[in-house]
Design an enzyme around this catalytic site. Structure first.
Site, PDB file in Angstrom:
ATOM      1  N   LYS A 108      -8.961  -2.446  -6.936  1.00  0.00           N
ATOM      2  CA  LYS A 108      -7.502  -2.395  -6.821  1.00  0.00           C
ATOM      3  C   LYS A 108      -6.974  -0.967  -6.768  1.00  0.00           C
ATOM      4  CE  LYS A 108      -6.374  -5.703  -6.247  1.00  0.00           C
ATOM      5  NZ  LYS A 108      -6.641  -6.436  -4.963  1.00  0.00           N
TER       6      LYS A 108
ATOM      7  N   SER B 270     -18.394   0.432  -2.173  1.00  0.00           N
ATOM      8  CA  SER B 270     -18.876  -0.157  -3.424  1.00  0.00           C
ATOM      9  C   SER B 270     -17.868   0.059  -4.539  1.00  0.00           C
ATOM     10  CB  SER B 270     -20.220   0.458  -3.820  1.00  0.00           C
ATOM     11  OG  SER B 270     -20.668  -0.074  -5.059  1.00  0.00           O
ATOM     12  N   HIS B 271     -17.826  -0.944  -5.447  1.00  0.00           N
ATOM     13  CA  HIS B 271     -17.044  -0.819  -6.672  1.00  0.00           C
ATOM     14  C   HIS B 271     -17.931  -0.454  -7.862  1.00  0.00           C
ATOM     15  CE1 HIS B 271     -13.344  -2.115  -4.960  1.00  0.00           C
ATOM     16  NE2 HIS B 271     -13.637  -3.388  -4.858  1.00  0.00           N
TER      17      HIS B 271
ATOM     18  N   SER C   5      -1.885  -4.856 -10.435  1.00  0.00           N
ATOM     19  CA  SER C   5      -2.533  -5.393  -9.237  1.00  0.00           C
ATOM     20  C   SER C   5      -3.700  -6.309  -9.596  1.00  0.00           C
ATOM     21  CB  SER C   5      -3.011  -4.234  -8.353  1.00  0.00           C
ATOM     22  OG  SER C   5      -3.548  -4.717  -7.140  1.00  0.00           O
TER      23      SER C   5
ATOM     24  N   ARG D 188      -0.825  -6.460  -1.269  1.00  0.00           N
ATOM     25  CA  ARG D 188       0.281  -7.138  -1.943  1.00  0.00           C
ATOM     26  C   ARG D 188       1.591  -6.357  -1.818  1.00  0.00           C
ATOM     27  NH1 ARG D 188       2.741  -7.889  -6.826  1.00  0.00           N
ATOM     28  NH2 ARG D 188       1.796  -6.008  -7.685  1.00  0.00           N
TER      29      ARG D 188
END
Length: 317
Positions: free
Chosen positions: A36, A108-109, A139, A279
């Site tokens: 996020k 990648s996270h 978020s 969003r």
């Protein structure tokens, strides 16, 4: 075939050893983010920079093909649920990272210690994007509400779907990364554990450290910075084209960025009305959600997180 309900009520098993031993190419470019933090936005920008601003070159292609998630792609062979998710993300059968032409864009996270060893050994280019954690919390809450799954990594226990009644339930679990608040915050990784190691490496020649808030303020300048780092020459017209195409309003009308198919078939929402991938955007959204007490708690914990660091984040514009 794995149905949408199964996807929405299950976690993913990541192939940790396969990820650590992934064969990195010297010209790979890794996009790394805490979830996020503008990942979807960057997955739109990077292929355009790579292609000199040619929008037609990426039209109709899943952004998860153009900039695939390392951990998800490598885990798909071992996880039928992940394979179904790949399908809903419009990733074709047989898609493999080793078949991609160089230079590859990978995302990648994972925090630094769980990434492929060869990233460090080969000193490949890393673009790191950081976002202020208060806006990430907001978020993340909306993302959890939409996706309804718990991303517990390296666990043999089944994930549990849970809907938080409101932000007040989500907030304390986000701060310590427990329960479903983990989403895809692997191994309970908290914001500072992910961000600070890359901030400390921001002066390394192979690292470009960007802030989401700077991108909001001056996307054009950030596009130029990215292009220079990637050794891509962009004309002024190409920079303007990328900036306009990647504006928030444009992203809100971008079916590939919104992940329409996944939103429709898995989440059961209309992407243009409620995609958790694009969003609201902006800076300071936390002010509409955090109570005075929650904000004071967050500030205290944040000061502990960054103690001893000179990192300064922008929390409102």
């Amino acid at each position: 075939m794995v149905d949408a309900e199964t996807i929405a009520n299950a976690g993913f098993k990541l192939s940790v050893d396969k990820i650590k031993n992934f064969e990195v190419r010297p010209d790979d470019i890794f996009l790394l983010t805490f979830p996020k933090s503008g990942t979807t936005w960057m997955k739109e920008i990077l292929p355009l920079v790579m292609n000199g601003g040619d929008i037609d070159a990426i039209t109709g292609t899943s952004r998860d093909v153009l900039v695939p998630y390392l951990e998800f792609q490598l885990s798909a062979d071992d996880d039928p649920i992940m394979r179904e998710v790949q399908k809903q993300m419009l990733i074709p059968d047989g898609f493999a990272l080793d078949q991609l032409q160089s230079p590859r864009l990978l995302v990648s996270h994972l925090r630094s210690e769980f990434l492929p060893r060869a990233i460090e050994e080969k000193r490949v280019k890393v673009i790191y994007v950081a976002r202020n954690p208060k806006d990430i919390a907001i978020s993340s809450h909306y993302f959890v509400k939409a996706v309804q799954l718990c991303g517990i990594v390296d666990s043999n226990e089944p994930s549990q779907a849970k809907a938080y009644q409101d932000f007040s339930e989500f907030f304390p679990e986000f701060l310590v990364m427990k329960g479903i608040a983990q989403i895809v915050h692997y191994h309970g990784t908290r914001w500072h554990e992910h961000v600070l190691p890359w901030w400390e490496r921001r002066h390394d020649r192979n690292v470009l450290f960007l802030k989401y808030e700077d991108m909001i303020q001056d996307l054009k300048a950030c596009v130029r910075q990215i292009a220079k780092f990637m050794d891509v020459r962009l004309t002024d017209g190409a920079v303007d084209k990328i900036r306009d195409h990647c504006s928030f309003q444009s992203m809100k009308n971008n079916k590939m960025a919104l992940k329409n198919t996944y939103c429709t078939n898995v989440l059961g929402v209309k992407a243009e009305e409620g995609s958790p991938f694009v969003r609201v955007g902006g800076v300071g959204l936390w002010k509409n959600t955090l109570t005075v007490a929650q904000n004071e708690t967050f500030n205290e914990i944040y000061q502990e997180w960054i103690k001893g660091s000179d990192l300064e984040m922008t929390f409102e514009l």
